[in-house]
Write an enzyme that holds these catalytic residues in place. Structure first.
Site, PDB file in Angstrom:
ATOM      1  N   ASP A  16       0.840  -1.202   0.000  1.00  0.00           N
ATOM      2  CA  ASP A  16       0.000   0.000   0.000  1.00  0.00           C
ATOM      3  C   ASP A  16       0.877   1.255   0.000  1.00  0.00           C
ATOM      4  O   ASP A  16       1.965   1.246   0.580  1.00  0.00           O
ATOM      5  CB  ASP A  16      -0.910  -0.038   1.247  1.00  0.00           C
ATOM      6  CG  ASP A  16      -2.057   0.944   1.145  1.00  0.00           C
ATOM      7  OD1 ASP A  16      -2.277   1.528   0.061  1.00  0.00           O
ATOM      8  OD2 ASP A  16      -2.753   1.138   2.161  1.00  0.00           O
ATOM      9  N   TRP A  21       3.060   7.890  -2.370  1.00  0.00           N
ATOM     10  CA  TRP A  21       4.481   8.047  -2.740  1.00  0.00           C
ATOM     11  C   TRP A  21       4.602   9.003  -3.925  1.00  0.00           C
ATOM     12  O   TRP A  21       5.428   9.920  -3.927  1.00  0.00           O
ATOM     13  CB  TRP A  21       5.051   6.670  -3.096  1.00  0.00           C
ATOM     14  CG  TRP A  21       6.504   6.670  -3.437  1.00  0.00           C
ATOM     15  CD1 TRP A  21       7.554   6.473  -2.589  1.00  0.00           C
ATOM     16  CD2 TRP A  21       7.073   6.882  -4.738  1.00  0.00           C
ATOM     17  NE1 TRP A  21       8.744   6.549  -3.276  1.00  0.00           N
ATOM     18  CE2 TRP A  21       8.476   6.803  -4.596  1.00  0.00           C
ATOM     19  CE3 TRP A  21       6.551   7.136  -6.006  1.00  0.00           C
ATOM     20  CZ2 TRP A  21       9.354   6.959  -5.668  1.00  0.00           C
ATOM     21  CZ3 TRP A  21       7.421   7.298  -7.079  1.00  0.00           C
ATOM     22  CH2 TRP A  21       8.808   7.214  -6.898  1.00  0.00           C
ATOM     23  N   SER A  62     -10.461  -7.602  -5.635  1.00  0.00           N
ATOM     24  CA  SER A  62     -11.728  -7.611  -6.379  1.00  0.00           C
ATOM     25  C   SER A  62     -12.441  -6.262  -6.238  1.00  0.00           C
ATOM     26  O   SER A  62     -13.326  -5.943  -7.013  1.00  0.00           O
ATOM     27  CB  SER A  62     -12.623  -8.767  -5.912  1.00  0.00           C
ATOM     28  OG  SER A  62     -12.432  -9.033  -4.565  1.00  0.00           O
ATOM     29  N   ASN A  64     -10.659  -3.380  -6.349  1.00  0.00           N
ATOM     30  CA  ASN A  64      -9.874  -2.372  -7.087  1.00  0.00           C
ATOM     31  C   ASN A  64     -10.497  -1.987  -8.436  1.00  0.00           C
ATOM     32  O   ASN A  64     -10.134  -0.968  -9.025  1.00  0.00           O
ATOM     33  CB  ASN A  64      -8.428  -2.844  -7.318  1.00  0.00           C
ATOM     34  CG  ASN A  64      -7.544  -2.729  -6.092  1.00  0.00           C
ATOM     35  OD1 ASN A  64      -6.574  -3.459  -5.933  1.00  0.00           O
ATOM     36  ND2 ASN A  64      -7.872  -1.801  -5.192  1.00  0.00           N
TER      37      ASN A  64
HETATM   38  C1  FPP Z   1      -1.808   0.362  -3.296  1.00  0.00           C
HETATM   39  O1  FPP Z   1      -1.386   1.670  -3.523  1.00  0.00           O
HETATM   40  C2  FPP Z   1      -1.363  -0.526  -4.326  1.00  0.00           C
HETATM   41  C3  FPP Z   1      -2.183  -1.119  -5.247  1.00  0.00           C
HETATM   42  C4  FPP Z   1      -3.627  -0.892  -5.337  1.00  0.00           C
HETATM   43  C5  FPP Z   1      -1.681  -2.033  -6.229  1.00  0.00           C
HETATM   44  C6  FPP Z   1      -0.383  -2.717  -5.925  1.00  0.00           C
HETATM   45  C7  FPP Z   1       0.248  -2.908  -7.199  1.00  0.00           C
HETATM   46  C8  FPP Z   1       1.553  -2.847  -7.469  1.00  0.00           C
HETATM   47  C9  FPP Z   1       2.621  -2.703  -6.488  1.00  0.00           C
HETATM   48  C10 FPP Z   1       1.971  -2.917  -8.875  1.00  0.00           C
HETATM   49  C11 FPP Z   1       1.519  -4.127  -9.604  1.00  0.00           C
HETATM   50  C12 FPP Z   1       2.090  -5.373  -9.076  1.00  0.00           C
HETATM   51  C13 FPP Z   1       2.671  -6.330  -9.808  1.00  0.00           C
HETATM   52  C14 FPP Z   1       3.019  -7.630  -9.159  1.00  0.00           C
HETATM   53  C15 FPP Z   1       2.962  -6.173 -11.248  1.00  0.00           C
HETATM   54  P1  FPP Z   1      -2.492   2.796  -3.546  1.00  0.00           P
HETATM   55  O2  FPP Z   1      -2.676   3.204  -4.967  1.00  0.00           O
HETATM   56  O3  FPP Z   1      -3.730   2.349  -2.865  1.00  0.00           O
HETATM   57  O4  FPP Z   1      -1.755   3.894  -2.742  1.00  0.00           O
HETATM   58  P2  FPP Z   1      -2.424   5.056  -1.880  1.00  0.00           P
HETATM   59  O5  FPP Z   1      -3.211   4.379  -0.782  1.00  0.00           O
HETATM   60  O6  FPP Z   1      -1.241   5.806  -1.365  1.00  0.00           O
HETATM   61  O7  FPP Z   1      -3.263   5.872  -2.813  1.00  0.00           O
END
Ligand code: FPP
Length: 227
Positions: A16, A21, A62, A64
């Site tokens: 997360d 970031w 699911s 997302n």
């Molecule tokens: C959460 O950050 C992360 C995700 C929803 C997706 C995780 C995906 C990756 C690390 C990349 C894809 C993975 C692979 C294996 C190719 P967020 O967007 O919810 O962050 P925030 O809470 O700071 O907005």
């Protein structure tokens, strides 16, 4: 390797903080996800040295799908690129890929890529499990239905039908970015897992952070309800 104490076999991570970031660096959100993939790559490269049998990563839930279309597209494209670019490395490093969740519901080209990758890495000795289109409640319902079909729901029959059935028990669940919740991830499997919530944003999470988490785990006392 973690020093004294118990050694973890299976660690799962809720990755997360990609968005935050990027925001902190005044970069587009997509860049946060891109750097998130870099963090995944480095962690997988370090898998052998961690001694872990299994690393499970929550890549796409699911829920997302509720994100804006362009962000969902970015995440799917990153998945395509990641499998394509890193598959040879998985094979060379004996990494066995495993996918958790309702991944057959993803775009047909991704399903085909994943099927090929699963087949090509099936002899690997350390497992990288990626949760894709995954929801733990949905997984438990699927498993319960399968268990009923065989006659009876018990802890054992249900567990046999979870996506994680052939994996070691979950030892440690880590969530990055300071949020303290499970977000429908491995609810059943976390029954006796240790939890670690760290403030590091996912793109900044390195193999050294994982090593530190394993040391932290090694020093915890697990009682499984006993005393
Ligand atoms: C959460 O950050 C992360 C995700 C929803 C997706 C995780 C995906 C990756 C690390 C990349 C894809 C993975 C692979 C294996 C190719 P967020 O967007 O919810 O962050 P925030 O809470 O700071 O907005």
């Amino acid at each position: 390797m973690s020093g004294e104490g118990q050694r973890a076999r299976h660690v799962a991570i809720i990755m997360d903080g990609n968005g935050r970031w990027a925001k902190r660096k005044h970069l587009p959100r997509a860049m946060g996800h891109q750097r998130g993939v870099e963090a995944v790559r480095e962690l997988v490269r370090s898998l052998e040295s961690t001694g872990l049998e299994c690393l499970t990563l929550y890549a796409f839930s699911s829920e997302n799908w509720k994100r804006p279309d362009d962000e969902v597209d970015d995440l799917m494209n990153l998945m395509r690129k990641f499998i394509k670019s890193d598959l040879p490395e998985f094979i060379a490093n004996n990494v066995r890929l495993k996918i958790l969740g309702n991944w057959k519901g993803l775009a047909p080209d991704i399903v085909a890529m994943l099927e090929d990758a699963l087949e090509q890495t099936s002899k690997g000795t350390r497992t990288l499990a990626v949760a894709l289109n995954y929801g733990s409640q949905q997984e438990i319902v699927r498993a319960a239905k399968a268990a009923i079909d065989l006659g009876e729901i018990t802890v054992d029959t249900l567990e046999m039908h979870l996506d994680t059935a052939d994996m070691p028990p979950l030892d440690l669940l880590i969530r990055t970015s300071g949020e303290v919740r499970l977000s429908n991830f491995l609810l059943w499997q976390a029954a006796y897992a240790e939890m670690l919530f760290v403030d590091t944003l996912w793109p900044d999470f390195t193999p050294a952070h994982l090593e530190q988490a394993l040391e932290n785990f090694a020093n915890r006392e697990r009682r499984y309800g006993g005393r």
